[in-house]
Design an enzyme around this catalytic site. Structure first.
Site, PDB file in Angstrom:
ATOM      1  N   GLY A 239      31.645  71.709  25.675  1.00  0.00           N
ATOM      2  CA  GLY A 239      31.258  72.214  26.926  1.00  0.00           C
ATOM      3  C   GLY A 239      32.298  71.706  28.174  1.00  0.00           C
ATOM      4  O   GLY A 239      32.122  72.184  29.077  1.00  0.00           O
ATOM      5  N   PRO A 274      34.162  70.747  20.900  1.00  0.00           N
ATOM      6  CA  PRO A 274      34.819  71.521  22.055  1.00  0.00           C
ATOM      7  C   PRO A 274      35.282  72.679  21.475  1.00  0.00           C
ATOM      8  O   PRO A 274      35.887  73.230  20.540  1.00  0.00           O
ATOM      9  CB  PRO A 274      36.190  70.565  21.967  1.00  0.00           C
ATOM     10  CG  PRO A 274      36.502  69.751  21.077  1.00  0.00           C
ATOM     11  CD  PRO A 274      35.197  69.642  20.105  1.00  0.00           C
ATOM     12  N   ARG A 276      36.109  75.926  24.152  1.00  0.00           N
ATOM     13  CA  ARG A 276      36.969  76.355  25.342  1.00  0.00           C
ATOM     14  C   ARG A 276      38.154  75.658  25.620  1.00  0.00           C
ATOM     15  O   ARG A 276      39.399  76.233  26.022  1.00  0.00           O
ATOM     16  CB  ARG A 276      36.029  76.613  26.430  1.00  0.00           C
ATOM     17  CG  ARG A 276      36.592  77.446  27.528  1.00  0.00           C
ATOM     18  CD  ARG A 276      35.470  77.373  28.960  1.00  0.00           C
ATOM     19  NE  ARG A 276      34.253  77.785  28.585  1.00  0.00           N
ATOM     20  CZ  ARG A 276      33.829  78.768  28.741  1.00  0.00           C
ATOM     21  NH1 ARG A 276      34.567  79.721  29.199  1.00  0.00           N
ATOM     22  NH2 ARG A 276      32.558  78.939  28.305  1.00  0.00           N
ATOM     23  N   TYR A 323      29.709  87.450  32.781  1.00  0.00           N
ATOM     24  CA  TYR A 323      29.434  85.930  33.225  1.00  0.00           C
ATOM     25  C   TYR A 323      29.967  85.817  34.815  1.00  0.00           C
ATOM     26  O   TYR A 323      30.077  84.865  35.674  1.00  0.00           O
ATOM     27  CB  TYR A 323      30.276  84.769  32.852  1.00  0.00           C
ATOM     28  CG  TYR A 323      29.905  84.722  31.419  1.00  0.00           C
ATOM     29  CD1 TYR A 323      28.642  84.183  30.905  1.00  0.00           C
ATOM     30  CD2 TYR A 323      30.866  84.865  30.286  1.00  0.00           C
ATOM     31  CE1 TYR A 323      28.328  83.973  29.638  1.00  0.00           C
ATOM     32  CE2 TYR A 323      30.899  84.642  28.948  1.00  0.00           C
ATOM     33  CZ  TYR A 323      29.367  84.359  28.756  1.00  0.00           C
ATOM     34  OH  TYR A 323      29.166  84.086  27.517  1.00  0.00           O
ATOM     35  N   CYS A 350      32.917 103.758  30.326  1.00  0.00           N
ATOM     36  CA  CYS A 350      32.057 104.361  31.237  1.00  0.00           C
ATOM     37  C   CYS A 350      30.807 103.625  31.506  1.00  0.00           C
ATOM     38  O   CYS A 350      29.634 103.812  31.253  1.00  0.00           O
ATOM     39  CB  CYS A 350      31.683 105.641  30.522  1.00  0.00           C
ATOM     40  SG  CYS A 350      32.682 106.696  29.840  1.00  0.00           S
TER      41      CYS A 350
HETATM   42  C1  LIG Z   1      29.314  76.978  22.290  1.00  0.00           C
HETATM   43  C2  LIG Z   1      28.892  75.731  21.525  1.00  0.00           C
HETATM   44  C3  LIG Z   1      30.290  74.872  21.649  1.00  0.00           C
HETATM   45  C4  LIG Z   1      31.407  75.028  22.416  1.00  0.00           C
HETATM   46  O1  LIG Z   1      31.295  74.968  23.829  1.00  0.00           O
HETATM   47  P1  LIG Z   1      32.540  74.961  24.667  1.00  0.00           P
HETATM   48  O2  LIG Z   1      32.002  75.089  26.091  1.00  0.00           O
HETATM   49  O3  LIG Z   1      33.416  76.239  24.317  1.00  0.00           O
HETATM   50  O4  LIG Z   1      33.202  73.906  24.383  1.00  0.00           O
HETATM   51  C5  LIG Z   1      29.648  73.664  21.118  1.00  0.00           C
HETATM   52  N1  LIG Z   1      28.533  73.311  20.484  1.00  0.00           N
HETATM   53  C6  LIG Z   1      27.579  74.300  20.539  1.00  0.00           C
HETATM   54  C7  LIG Z   1      26.183  74.185  19.802  1.00  0.00           C
HETATM   55  C8  LIG Z   1      27.762  75.582  21.163  1.00  0.00           C
HETATM   56  O5  LIG Z   1      26.914  76.426  21.086  1.00  0.00           O
END
Ligand SMILES: *Cc1c(COP(=O)(O)O)cnc(C)c1O
Length: 424
Positions: A239, A274, A276, A323, A350
Site C-alpha cells: 500500500g 509492496p 506499486r 480511479y 467508444c
Molecule cells: C494489492 C495488494 C497489495 C499491494 O498493494 P500496493 O498498493 O500495490 O503496494 C498487497 N497486499 C494485498 C493483499 C493486496 O491486495
C-alpha cells in the site's frame, strides 16, 4: 528515482532511446526499467534489513514473468491473489516457501494448487474460507499454514476503490471474529496458524494509518500469544504510495523506521507486500498521437475543447478512467515552447470515459508525435483488456543498453484463438 530521463531533448529508458524501442516494437508499448525495479526493491528491502522480514512482492501490480524473475533473483517472495498469479510466481522460479496467498475468493482448486506447491501461508479472509481450507487440506493430507486477515477499520485516506481496511470493505475479518477463527482452527488437525495479516489499501501517502494498523495487529498478536496461539509472522500488506504528480509519500526508509519503532522487539518476522512502490515508477506507456481535434467554443463559452487522440486507450491503461488517476504525460521528443494546449488526451475506444488525461496543459503536439505516460509500471498492463477487440500492447524490459520484448504484441488471431463458431 527512476531511469526514464531526457538527454538532449529526448526521452531515454536507461541507456536506450525510447524512440528506438518504438521503431522496433511500435505503439502503444509498455516499457519497464530493470535498474529502476532493482533499485526500488533494494531500497525497500534494505529499509528492513535489521529486523527479521520477508518482502513478498505483490504480483498483481505487474505480473510479467521477466519482472517476477528479476525480483525473485533479488530475494523477493510473492503475494498472490489467484491461482494464475501463483502459477506465474512459480514459473518465474520464486520459491513456494516465500509465497503468501491473499484474496477474499479463493476456490478449492486454487487452495489445492497452493497446498501442493507448499506455500508459506494463506491469508484467510472469512470463516467460510477457513472451513474450506481445513477440508481441502485434510483431503490432501497436508497441513495448511494460515494467517487471518484482520480488517483493522483504519481509514487509509486513499481513493475509495483502493481502500480495503475499512469495516465497510469486503476484505478481512473484524478483530473479534478473527479471534474466534484462531480458536476454532486450534481444534483442526489440518490447519496451522502461523501469522496475522492485514492490508489497508493502496497508494497511501501517510505513515499514520500503517502505524495505527500495526498497533492493533500487535495488540491482537500479543493477546493470541497469551491464549497460547503463538504466531511467527506479522503481515502488514502493501500500500505504500508513489509520486504520480504532486504526492509526497514517505520514502521506504521512513515507513520502515516507523514500523520498526512500533514493533519493538516483537519476536516475529515482518512480512510486507509492496506492489506499486516497486513497479509503479519503473514503467511507462508510450503512445502515438493520431489526431489533434479542436472543437470551437459555443457562443456562451470562452474557450473550445481540445482533444489529443492517441493510439492507447482505456483498454491499455484503465487507471485514469477507473480511479480518476493522474499520470504525467510528456512528449518523447521534447517540444520547444510553452505548454500552450489545454487538452483531453483520449484513446480510440467508444466510451466517453476513455481518457488518459483531462484538461491537461501540453506543449503543442502534432499527429505522429510520441507521448510517454509515466508511472505506468504498476496496475497498467495487468489491468489491460481486449475491449473494442484491441490486441494488448507488448511489454519491453530495458536493461542498461539492451532491451527485450518480454511479452509480444497480441495479434488479431490471438483475439479469436479460444473462440469457436458452433454448427447451428
Ligand atoms: C494489492 C495488494 C497489495 C499491494 O498493494 P500496493 O498498493 O500495490 O503496494 C498487497 N497486499 C494485498 C493483499 C493486496 O491486495
Amino acid at each position: 528515482m527512476h531511469h526514464f530521463q531526457y538527454h538532449h531533448g529526448e526521452l531515454w529508458a536507461e541507456k536506450v532511446p525510447v524512440r528506438r524501442i518504438v521503431e522496433e516494437v511500435g505503439t502503444p508499448v509498455y516499457i519497464y526499467s530493470s535498474a529502476t525495479l532493482r533499485r526500488h526493491f533494494r531500497v525497500f528491502e534494505e529499509a528492513f534489513a535489521d529486523i527479521p522480514h520477508l518482502v513478498c512482492y505483490s504480483v498483481k501490480a505487474n505480473s510479467n514473468l521477466a519482472v517476477l524473475k528479476l525480483l525473485g533473483d533479488l530475494g523477493a517472495g510473492a503475494d498472490v491473489v489467484s491461482g494464475g498469479e501463483l502459477f506465474r510466481a512459480l514459473k518465474a522460479g520464486l520459491p513456494a516457501s516465500k509465497i503468501v496467498f491473499s484474496g477474499v475468493g479463493k476456490t478449492e482448486i486454487e487452495m489445492e494448487e497452493a497446498l501442493q506447491a507448499g506455500i508459506l501461508m494463506f491469508n484467510v479472509e472469512s470463516l467460510g474460507e477457513l472451513e474450506t481450507l481445513a477440508r481441502v487440506a485434510e483431503r490432501l493430507g497436508r497441513v495448511a499454514p494460515f494467517s487471518i486477515r484482520v480488517n483493522p477499520n483504519v481509514d487509509p485516506k486513499t481513493h475509495p476503490y483502493i481502500s480495503t481496511g475499512l469495516r465497510k470493505n469486503k476484505f478481512g475479518l473484524p478483530e473479534e471474529m478473527a479471534r474466534s477463527a484462531y480458536q476454532w482452527a486450534r481444534k483442526q488437525p489440518y490447519l496451522k496458524a502461523v501469522g496475522l495479516d492485514c492490508h489497508l489499501g493502496s497508494q497511501l501517502t501517510e505513515i499514520a494509518p500503517f502505524v495505527e494498523a500495526l498497533k492493533r495487529l500487535k495488540a491482537l498478536y500479543q493477546d493470541l500469544c497469551e491464549e497460547g496461539i503463538e504466531l511467527q509472522y506479522l503481515d502488514l500488506g502493501g500500500g505504500l504510495g508513489i509520486v504520480y504528480g504532486e504526492e509526497e509519500p514517505p520514502p521506504p526508509a521512513e515507513y520502515a523506521k516507523a514500523l520498526k519503532k512500533e514493533l519493538q522487539g516483537l519476536p516475529c518476522t515482518l512480512i510486507l507486500e509492496p506492489g506499486r512502490v516497486i513497479a509503479g515508477n519503473a514503467g511507462i506507456l508510450v503512445t502515438r498521437v493520431l489526431y489533434v481535434k479542436h472543437n470551437p467554443p459555443l457562443a456562451e463559452e470562452k474557450a473550445g475543447k481540445n482533444f489529443v487522440i492517441v493510439d492507447a486507450g482505456m483498454n491499455d491503461l484503465i487507471r485514469p478512467a477507473f480511479y480518476q488517476a493522474y499520470h504525467r504525460i510528456a512528449p518523447v521528443k521534447e517540444v520547444p515552447g510553452e505548454e500552450v494546449l489545454l487538452a483531453d488526451v483520449v484513446g480510440p475506444i467508444c466510451e466517453s470515459g476513455d481518457f488518459l488525461a483531462r484538461e491537461r496543459p501540453l506543449p503543442p503536439v502534432s499527429p505522429g508525435d510520441l507521448l510517454a505516460v509515466f508511472s505506468a509500471g504498476a496496475y497498467g498492463f495487468v489491468m489491460s483488456s481486449n475491449y473494442n477487440s484491441r490486441p494488448r500492447a507488448p511489454e519491453v524490459l530495458v536493461d542498461g543498453g539492451r532491451f527485450f520484448v518480454v511479452r509480444k504484441r497480441e495479434t488479431y488471431e490471438d483475439l479469436v484463438r479460444l473462440e469457436e463458431i458452433p454448427e447451428i
